[in-house]
Scaffold this active site. Sequence first.
Site, PDB file in Angstrom:
ATOM      1  N   ASP A   1       7.917 -61.716  32.499  1.00 21.45           N
ATOM      2  CA  ASP A   1       7.548 -60.342  32.142  1.00 21.45           C
ATOM      3  C   ASP A   1       6.262 -60.311  31.321  1.00 21.45           C
ATOM      4  O   ASP A   1       6.192 -59.658  30.282  1.00 21.45           O
ATOM      5  CB  ASP A   1       8.696 -59.684  31.370  1.00 21.45           C
ATOM      6  CG  ASP A   1       8.644 -58.160  31.450  1.00 21.45           C
ATOM      7  OD1 ASP A   1       7.888 -57.640  32.293  1.00 21.45           O
ATOM      8  OD2 ASP A   1       9.346 -57.497  30.671  1.00 21.45           O
TER       9      ASP A   1
ATOM     10  N   ILE B   1       9.432 -49.628  13.450  1.00 23.57           N
ATOM     11  CA  ILE B   1       8.048 -49.831  13.865  1.00 23.57           C
ATOM     12  C   ILE B   1       7.846 -49.612  15.359  1.00 23.57           C
ATOM     13  O   ILE B   1       6.720 -49.674  15.848  1.00 23.57           O
ATOM     14  CB  ILE B   1       7.561 -51.251  13.484  1.00 23.57           C
ATOM     15  CG1 ILE B   1       8.477 -52.320  14.094  1.00 23.57           C
ATOM     16  CG2 ILE B   1       7.477 -51.401  11.977  1.00 23.57           C
ATOM     17  CD1 ILE B   1       8.005 -53.745  13.848  1.00 23.57           C
ATOM     18  N   GLY B   2       8.917 -49.367  16.069  1.00 23.12           N
ATOM     19  CA  GLY B   2       8.776 -49.141  17.499  1.00 23.12           C
ATOM     20  C   GLY B   2      10.064 -48.669  18.114  1.00 23.12           C
ATOM     21  O   GLY B   2      11.144 -48.825  17.547  1.00 23.12           O
TER      22      GLY B   2
ATOM     23  N   THR C   1      12.660 -48.504  25.600  1.00 20.67           N
ATOM     24  CA  THR C   1      13.597 -47.828  26.487  1.00 20.67           C
ATOM     25  C   THR C   1      15.024 -48.281  26.256  1.00 20.67           C
ATOM     26  O   THR C   1      15.958 -47.626  26.688  1.00 20.67           O
ATOM     27  CB  THR C   1      13.214 -48.092  27.948  1.00 20.67           C
ATOM     28  OG1 THR C   1      13.098 -49.502  28.131  1.00 20.67           O
ATOM     29  CG2 THR C   1      11.901 -47.429  28.294  1.00 20.67           C
ATOM     30  N   TYR C   2      15.214 -49.414  25.576  1.00 21.55           N
ATOM     31  CA  TYR C   2      16.576 -49.913  25.398  1.00 21.55           C
ATOM     32  C   TYR C   2      16.891 -50.226  23.951  1.00 21.55           C
ATOM     33  O   TYR C   2      17.875 -50.888  23.663  1.00 21.55           O
ATOM     34  CB  TYR C   2      16.806 -51.157  26.268  1.00 21.55           C
ATOM     35  CG  TYR C   2      15.718 -52.193  26.160  1.00 21.55           C
ATOM     36  CD1 TYR C   2      15.680 -53.096  25.096  1.00 21.55           C
ATOM     37  CD2 TYR C   2      14.719 -52.250  27.116  1.00 21.55           C
ATOM     38  CE1 TYR C   2      14.678 -54.030  25.001  1.00 21.55           C
ATOM     39  CE2 TYR C   2      13.711 -53.189  27.029  1.00 21.55           C
ATOM     40  CZ  TYR C   2      13.698 -54.078  25.968  1.00 21.55           C
ATOM     41  OH  TYR C   2      12.699 -55.005  25.875  1.00 21.55           O
ATOM     42  N   GLY C   3      16.076 -49.781  23.014  1.00 14.71           N
ATOM     43  CA  GLY C   3      16.409 -50.025  21.619  1.00 14.71           C
ATOM     44  C   GLY C   3      15.253 -49.744  20.689  1.00 14.71           C
ATOM     45  O   GLY C   3      14.132 -49.476  21.117  1.00 14.71           O
ATOM     46  N   ASP C   4      15.545 -49.787  19.402  1.00 13.77           N
ATOM     47  CA  ASP C   4      14.536 -49.606  18.368  1.00 13.77           C
ATOM     48  C   ASP C   4      14.180 -50.954  17.756  1.00 13.77           C
ATOM     49  O   ASP C   4      15.011 -51.865  17.692  1.00 13.77           O
ATOM     50  CB  ASP C   4      15.054 -48.671  17.273  1.00 13.77           C
ATOM     51  CG  ASP C   4      15.282 -47.260  17.793  1.00 13.77           C
ATOM     52  OD1 ASP C   4      14.466 -46.800  18.611  1.00 13.77           O
ATOM     53  OD2 ASP C   4      16.270 -46.626  17.377  1.00 13.77           O
TER      54      ASP C   4
ATOM     55  N   LYS D   1      21.696 -50.691  21.378  1.00  8.17           N
ATOM     56  CA  LYS D   1      23.038 -50.109  21.462  1.00  8.17           C
ATOM     57  C   LYS D   1      23.636 -50.475  22.812  1.00  8.17           C
ATOM     58  O   LYS D   1      23.067 -50.188  23.855  1.00  8.17           O
ATOM     59  CB  LYS D   1      22.976 -48.589  21.307  1.00  8.17           C
ATOM     60  CG  LYS D   1      24.347 -47.921  21.298  1.00  8.17           C
ATOM     61  CD  LYS D   1      24.197 -46.417  21.069  1.00  8.17           C
ATOM     62  CE  LYS D   1      25.543 -45.706  21.160  1.00  8.17           C
ATOM     63  NZ  LYS D   1      26.514 -46.162  20.171  1.00  8.17           N
TER      64      LYS D   1
END
Length: 894
Positions: free
Chosen positions: A136, A22-23, A26-29, A48
């Site tokens: 954040d 679903i998305g 920059t650092y993962g799915d 990863k």
Amino acid sequence: MNPGFDLSRRNPQEDFELIQRIGSGTYGDVYKARNVNTGELAAIKVIKLEPGEDFAVVQQEIIMMKDCKHPNIVAYFGSYLRRDKLWICMEFCGGGSLQDIYHVTGPLSELQIAYVSRETLQGLYYLHSKGKMHRDIKGANILLTDNGHVKLADFGVSAQITATIAKRKSFIGTPYWMAPEVAAVERKGGYNQLCDLWAVGITAIELAELQPPMFDLHPMRALFLMTKSNFQPPKLKDKMKWSNSFHHFVKMALTKNPKKRPTAEKLLQHPFVTQHLTRSLAIELLDKVNNPDHSTYHDFDDDDPEPLVAVPHRIHSTSRNVREEKTRSEITFGQVKFDPPLRKETEPHHELPDSDGFLDSSEEIYYTARSNLDLQLEYGQGHQGGYFLGANKSLLKSVEEELHQRGHVAHLEDDEGDDDESKHSTLKAKIPPPLPPKPKSIFIPQEMHSTEDENQGTIKRCPMSGSPAKPSQVPPRPPPPRLPPHKPVALGNGMSSFQLNGERDGSLCQQQNEHRGTNLSRKEKKDVPKPISNGLPPTPKVHMGACFSKVFNGCPLKIHCASSWINPDTRDQYLIFGAEEGIYTLNLNELHETSMEQLFPRRCTWLYVMNNCLLSISGKASQLYSHNLPGLFDYARQMQKLPVAIPAHKLPDRILPRKFSVSAKIPETKWCQKCCVVRNPYTGHKYLCGALQTSIVLLEWVEPMQKFMLIKHIDFPIPCPLRMFEMLVVPEQEYPLVCVGVSRGRDFNQVVRFETVNPNSTSSWFTESDTPQTNVTHVTQLERDTILVCLDCCIKIVNLQGRLKSSRKLSSELTFDFQIESIVCLQDSVLAFWKHGMQGRSFRSNEVTQEISDSTRIFRLLGSDRVVVLESRPTDNPTANSNLYILAGHENSY
């Protein structure tokens, strides 16, 4: 999951079934998943990990996060560490993030912003009462459930994990939401949870204006401005559109002094969020996402009215199936062979990552920067290090180091091979004091390099046949495309991309491998490399050369420029043309159909491809645009599906929801006359410079954001007419000089003098000359101290001081018997184009190497970035439709 575990080592797929992705961040799915035991939906972020990364430091944070249970906070289910992947399991929020939502709907209404702000403040009040910070807050981290509940995500465990991973990939995107005390933590002495309240104010502006303040500035520039004592908190731009209550709420949240900034509890008492706000506001927003009303978000372009003349969206090549008589030059085209153009040292790299995030066989062609591992070893650090800013470094310093880490500011080379003259440079004498020294890398000899033309082609001087090849830092430019005669060729067994010309380049390949040992083992494992692209068959082993081949017949467009792009998904190669009628593309893998498709309906006078980003000067106002190429192609397909009654050229380019708005104007770049792009070989920085009416803008490529961002705006009286506009990289300077003219030299042995603007100066400071400018048609920096200057019928090769370069392997002057209009530098020669043809001359001997002349045709070079593109029209009818050619190999070259 057993609550006793903090970081489970069991197989997460025993507990969760992945339903769909679903998305992708920059650092993962992120995947939608279902708990196999309870049937409950979950969102799972799969990250990863890189070798050496240790997440033991977050285990205590994971345990602490289990105590955070609040209606406005995404529930944390647990984490798994399996092989080299970290799985973070959280509550599923089917509505998506506010950022995803406003990309479809456009700006939120004031009441919707008020509702979201109230719910966000409630979540922060809970976190702060537990002694925690979010750190954040932004639109991308505020989620909606399917029934309109607001949830804060990516904090606590996710923020800690993100912190470690962001050091390598995503950190640079966060400064726009950061409070001033965070940016100046070293001077201010730390910060507390009130930084979250500043982010609430910035997010409110983001939801109203679709981006945070200063988002068009380079992150380093934004951070620098925030640390200035005279920094003023941002405000909503439109005073009339929003209520006084909203303006005051933003003002309170964005109180510069954190000691005077209200807490979450205090802001929850503000009239803006105490009004009657119900969940129905969020449900209306979700309905708008699911059923977007195009009429509610038109964002028309007032500066660029719709084209007055209807132009076709698709243009077919004429006489596609009819055998027609070739022109005299076309017959010669098939007989004259050319070496491929080569990359120059200052040409920006074109990296083509595959779907796994690694480079395949095309790496040997396009990838010239050192690997991340090399950079880590060079700087003596990995991805570890403090992310949160209560440490010893300011945010500004941390971001600067992160840019170093990514190669944005890196690898200075020794200058042992420079001429003595360069150490007493008249050009350098006028340059401000140098920047502090940067870390040096292993020296790689530079004497072999030189290069090419204004459209970012290249030359790397290679020895003549029989001479041993010398090592080089910059690999050869990609071989020219080789076109199938009738239909696309299925590419299976490609040759090594370094085997350009038989044994000579085989030795070059071997030496390249010696200098890039980190990639050697991976290459050895690939017995059968992947094809470079469809439409680019493998280069033949033997040195057969390349020639000009026709790719389009009877083109009605008034073309200004051309470039090329390889689709990372299909591997098809496209030519991209900038014309009066708009931006068009031609698929080199579908030449059996031979049709151009319109990508963008605005007039285009210049374009450049950087990764998957297309930069152009477009529109009636000649403004710089940034286009997402994959999105642009998808948009074109959407336009083809529209009813015939709605001509695509009459649709404003942003009539669709913002989700499909893939072309954006770069602010403050109206009336742009010329642009140029360069890479600083000392640092790896890539710059875009534009000449406006009375000023110059300098932008830097930010790799994590995949965009050029403004760093300098210099007031300067632009020469009229502006004949010359190129960047020159000089040693020990962060930014390149901008050359706006060339005059006759005044000093001893100085044949030319470069008139430059220096962005490194703190004032608008430029060279002044009392000698008239020469008729220069072309300037390009081949190497660090080698510049090719094209004057009328002569090409001079000089150093940065304008003195002729003398070498046994290189002629300092090449003379032609015609007025040179444009040039392309080949491996061992310069190919100069004139009105009725072209001529190549050897770098070594000044002898003619190739020549094509046809008085019945008018020729014009359209581009030479990756692919050399040539146009020809009949001399007796210069306004007739044109034929288009590219420098390509032949199918019978095998």
